[in-house]
Write a protein that holds these residues in place. Sequence first.
Motif, PDB file in Angstrom:
ATOM      1  N   ASP A   1      10.981   5.451  -8.414  1.00 51.43           N
ATOM      2  CA  ASP A   1       9.832   4.510  -9.170  1.00 51.43           C
ATOM      3  C   ASP A   1       8.533   4.121  -8.520  1.00 51.43           C
ATOM      4  OD1 ASP A   1      11.053   2.961  -7.117  1.00 51.43           O
ATOM      5  OD2 ASP A   1      11.575   0.941  -8.270  1.00 51.43           O
ATOM      6  N   PRO A   2       7.355   3.786  -9.076  1.00 53.18           N
ATOM      7  CA  PRO A   2       6.430   4.183  -8.370  1.00 53.18           C
ATOM      8  C   PRO A   2       6.153   2.805  -7.589  1.00 53.18           C
ATOM      9  CG  PRO A   2       5.711   3.242 -11.225  1.00 53.18           C
ATOM     10  CD  PRO A   2       7.410   3.400 -10.418  1.00 53.18           C
ATOM     11  N   ASP A   3       6.411   1.959  -7.555  1.00 53.60           N
ATOM     12  CA  ASP A   3       6.637   1.370  -7.001  1.00 53.60           C
ATOM     13  C   ASP A   3       6.932   1.173  -4.522  1.00 53.60           C
ATOM     14  OD1 ASP A   3       9.408  -0.141  -6.392  1.00 53.60           O
ATOM     15  OD2 ASP A   3       8.839  -0.937  -7.891  1.00 53.60           O
TER      16      ASP A   3
ATOM     17  N   SER B   1      10.001  -5.558  -8.534  1.00 51.28           N
ATOM     18  CA  SER B   1       9.106  -5.129  -8.204  1.00 51.28           C
ATOM     19  C   SER B   1       8.548  -5.753  -6.489  1.00 51.28           C
ATOM     20  CB  SER B   1       8.171  -4.988  -9.211  1.00 51.28           C
ATOM     21  OG  SER B   1       7.749  -3.774  -9.653  1.00 51.28           O
ATOM     22  N   THR B   2       9.448  -6.961  -5.852  1.00 51.26           N
ATOM     23  CA  THR B   2       9.408  -7.524  -5.005  1.00 51.26           C
ATOM     24  C   THR B   2       9.947  -6.460  -4.037  1.00 51.26           C
ATOM     25  OG1 THR B   2      10.655  -9.140  -5.828  1.00 51.26           O
ATOM     26  CG2 THR B   2       8.773  -8.942  -6.515  1.00 51.26           C
ATOM     27  N   VAL B   3      10.070  -7.307  -2.841  1.00 57.47           N
ATOM     28  CA  VAL B   3      10.665  -6.225  -1.792  1.00 57.47           C
ATOM     29  C   VAL B   3      12.139  -7.527  -1.834  1.00 57.47           C
ATOM     30  CG1 VAL B   3       8.660  -6.798   0.155  1.00 57.47           C
ATOM     31  CG2 VAL B   3       9.919  -9.322  -0.356  1.00 57.47           C
ATOM     32  N   TYR B   4      12.647  -7.945  -2.692  1.00 54.32           N
ATOM     33  CA  TYR B   4      13.921  -8.693  -3.400  1.00 54.32           C
ATOM     34  C   TYR B   4      15.181  -7.854  -3.550  1.00 54.32           C
ATOM     35  CZ  TYR B   4      11.490 -12.719  -1.473  1.00 54.32           C
ATOM     36  OH  TYR B   4      10.812 -13.836  -0.649  1.00 54.32           O
ATOM     37  N   GLU B   5      13.959  -6.619  -4.457  1.00 53.45           N
ATOM     38  CA  GLU B   5      14.979  -5.614  -4.584  1.00 53.45           C
ATOM     39  C   GLU B   5      15.705  -4.718  -3.615  1.00 53.45           C
ATOM     40  OE1 GLU B   5      13.297  -2.553  -7.262  1.00 53.45           O
ATOM     41  OE2 GLU B   5      11.505  -3.814  -8.144  1.00 53.45           O
ATOM     42  N   GLY B   6      14.911  -5.099  -2.099  1.00 55.36           N
ATOM     43  CA  GLY B   6      15.631  -3.980  -1.346  1.00 55.36           C
ATOM     44  C   GLY B   6      16.960  -5.035  -0.851  1.00 55.36           C
ATOM     45  N   ILE B   7      17.152  -6.199  -1.576  1.00 56.07           N
ATOM     46  CA  ILE B   7      18.642  -6.749  -0.604  1.00 56.07           C
ATOM     47  C   ILE B   7      20.056  -5.681  -1.131  1.00 56.07           C
ATOM     48  CG2 ILE B   7      20.313  -8.561  -2.340  1.00 56.07           C
ATOM     49  CD1 ILE B   7      17.958 -10.624  -2.908  1.00 56.07           C
ATOM     50  N   ASN B   8      19.552  -5.490  -2.130  1.00 62.14           N
ATOM     51  CA  ASN B   8      20.830  -3.808  -2.623  1.00 62.14           C
ATOM     52  C   ASN B   8      20.891  -3.021  -1.066  1.00 62.14           C
ATOM     53  OD1 ASN B   8      20.976  -4.390  -5.411  1.00 62.14           O
ATOM     54  ND2 ASN B   8      18.954  -3.525  -6.192  1.00 62.14           N
ATOM     55  N   ILE B   9      22.486  -3.105  -0.959  1.00 60.92           N
ATOM     56  CA  ILE B   9      22.610  -2.381   0.207  1.00 60.92           C
ATOM     57  C   ILE B   9      24.002  -1.861   0.016  1.00 60.92           C
ATOM     58  CG2 ILE B   9      24.041  -4.722   1.165  1.00 60.92           C
ATOM     59  CD1 ILE B   9      23.240  -2.902   4.472  1.00 60.92           C
ATOM     60  N   ASN B  10      24.405  -1.140   0.726  1.00 62.91           N
ATOM     61  CA  ASN B  10      25.764  -0.008   0.619  1.00 62.91           C
ATOM     62  C   ASN B  10      26.306   0.775   1.705  1.00 62.91           C
ATOM     63  OD1 ASN B  10      28.423   0.242  -0.654  1.00 62.91           O
ATOM     64  ND2 ASN B  10      27.264   2.015  -2.807  1.00 62.91           N
ATOM     65  N   THR B  11      26.293   0.540   2.540  1.00 64.87           N
ATOM     66  CA  THR B  11      26.673   1.219   3.858  1.00 64.87           C
ATOM     67  C   THR B  11      27.412   0.735   4.137  1.00 64.87           C
ATOM     68  OG1 THR B  11      25.961  -0.685   4.990  1.00 64.87           O
ATOM     69  CG2 THR B  11      24.275   0.753   4.281  1.00 64.87           C
ATOM     70  N   LEU B  12      28.453   2.306   5.252  1.00 65.17           N
ATOM     71  CA  LEU B  12      30.161   1.635   6.237  1.00 65.17           C
ATOM     72  C   LEU B  12      29.428   2.107   6.989  1.00 65.17           C
ATOM     73  CD1 LEU B  12      33.259   1.783   5.980  1.00 65.17           C
ATOM     74  CD2 LEU B  12      32.462   4.487   5.512  1.00 65.17           C
ATOM     75  N   THR B  13      29.982   1.712   8.389  1.00 67.25           N
ATOM     76  CA  THR B  13      29.731   1.758   9.876  1.00 67.25           C
ATOM     77  C   THR B  13      31.002   2.556  10.841  1.00 67.25           C
ATOM     78  OG1 THR B  13      27.903   0.377   9.633  1.00 67.25           O
ATOM     79  CG2 THR B  13      28.893   0.384  11.864  1.00 67.25           C
TER      80      THR B  13
ATOM     81  N   SER C   1       0.633  -1.268   0.013  1.00 64.84           N
ATOM     82  CA  SER C   1      -0.240  -0.153  -0.276  1.00 64.84           C
ATOM     83  C   SER C   1       0.874   1.513   0.042  1.00 64.84           C
ATOM     84  CB  SER C   1      -1.021  -0.001   1.678  1.00 64.84           C
ATOM     85  OG  SER C   1      -0.025  -0.406   2.262  1.00 64.84           O
ATOM     86  N   GLY C   2       1.641   0.989   0.291  1.00 64.07           N
ATOM     87  CA  GLY C   2       2.891   2.443   0.679  1.00 64.07           C
ATOM     88  C   GLY C   2       2.262   3.304   2.089  1.00 64.07           C
ATOM     89  N   GLU C   3       1.940   2.356   3.029  1.00 59.61           N
ATOM     90  CA  GLU C   3       1.693   3.562   4.372  1.00 59.61           C
ATOM     91  C   GLU C   3       2.859   3.060   4.311  1.00 59.61           C
ATOM     92  OE1 GLU C   3      -0.988   2.238   8.023  1.00 59.61           O
ATOM     93  OE2 GLU C   3      -1.008   1.313   6.420  1.00 59.61           O
TER      94      GLU C   3
END
Length: 423
Positions: free
Chosen positions: A402-404, A363-375, A101-103
Motif C-alpha cells: 500500500d502507499p503509506d 494507516s497508523t503505526v499500529y498496523e505494525g502490530i502484525n507479526i509472524n516470525t520463527l526464531t 515522510s517515508g524517509e
Amino acid sequence: MFPFIIIFIMGLFLILPQQVFAIPAFARQYKVSCNTCHAAFPRLNSYGEQFADENYRMPNWRDTVLDTGDSMLALPKYVPLSIRAMAYAQVREGKYIDPVSGETEKADTDFQAPYMIKILSSAPLSDRISFYFYGILAEKGENGTVIVEDAWFSYSSIFNTGIDLMIGQFQISDLMFPRELRLTFQDYMIYRMAGITYDRGVIFSKGFDPVSIDLGLVNGNGIEENLKINSPGYKRPDHMFDNDRKKTAFGRIGVDIAGVSAGLFGLYGKQKTKLTTSAGTKSGSRYADKKIYGLDISGNVNDKVYYFFQYLYNDWGKYFDDTPNKKYQWWGVFAGVDYVYSDKVVLSVLYNYADAGDFDGTSTVYEGININTLTLTYSYYFMRNVKGIIEATYDFQSKDNDPDFVGHETKEGYILIGFDAAF
C-alpha cells in the motif's frame, strides 16, 4: 467472545509460579555455582524458583552479613554487584522508515557492541525485606545514559498474614514470563506491543496451595518522570511520577497440576488516545479504556525441556480521537521451547504471532502490530556464566504494497552471532 470462553475454561486450571531474578552476586554471596539456580543462564530451574519463594535468600543468609554485634543491622560483607554484558553482530532485513515522510535508512550488516551493559544488585535487608535493582549503562548504541529498570523492595508475609508485598519499579509481564530470563535475543513481542512491561506500583501475592493469586496497581504510564510539582509556588523540587489520577489494576490467578503451570491474567486501566493523523504518533485529547486478558502455560520435562505459551487479547476501547465511536481489539501469542542438550549446548525455538485486528487499514503505526516470525537459537556455554549464541529469525509475512509508510514495510528476518556474559 470466543477468546473469553477459552480463557474462562482454562482459568479452572491455573497457577501463578513465582519468579526470581538470579544474578552472579547471589553465587558469590552463598559460594555456589550458577547452575544451583539456573538450568542454563539465564533460564531458571526449580530451585531458582524456590529461591524466590524464600524472598530471594537462602536459609543461611545471616552467615553472609557483616558481624557488627548489632542484631538490628544486616549489612552484606561486601556490596553485592554484578555485571551483564552483551555484544552482537547482525545481518538483517529490517530498516528505519519514518512513518510520516517515508524517509529510509538501512544497514544490512551491523556491529552491535556493546549491545547492552547492565549493573545488577540485590540483598536481604532483614528477615522479611529484600531489595533488587538493575540499571543499564549502555543500551542499543546509547552510551552515557544510565537508566534504572527493575528497582523494588519485597516484604514477605506483611503483618503475618501470608500476603507478600512488592513495591517499586517492575515489569507487569513478569507475572507470566520474565523477559530478562529468556534464552533468545528475540523478545516476547506481544508484551511490548501491549505495553505491559515496565511501570511503577505495588503487587500483593498470596498462596493458597496449590492456588496462588497476585493483585497489582501501577501508574499505567511507564517509567518516565512526568510532571514537576509547581502548584504551591516557584521552583519546588519534587516530581509526580504519574501524569494523571488514573491507575491501572491487574491480577493473575493460577494452579499447578502435575507439574504443568497455567495462569489467567487480567488488566484494566486508561491510556491516552491517539490521532490517526501523523500515522498515529501524536496523542489525542481523551483517555480510552485499556483491557487485557491473558492465558499462559508452562512446564518442563526432566529439567531438560522447558516449554511455554502466552496468549493476550487486547481491547483498547475508542483509541483514536478521529473515530470516537469505534473500538479497537487485537490479539497475539508467543510460544517456545528450550532444550538443555548438555552443560555446553542449549537449543531454543520461539514463535511470535500477532494480529493487528481493528488497527488494520488505519494507516497508523499500529498496523505494525502484525507479526509472524520463527526464531531458532543455538547457545554454547564456554562457562556457566559466559555463552556464545547464534540466532536466526525468519519472517513469514509479505511486505506491504500500500502507499503509506506503516505496517510491514520491510521484512524483519535476521542472523545474529555474539556473546552474553554475567559476572
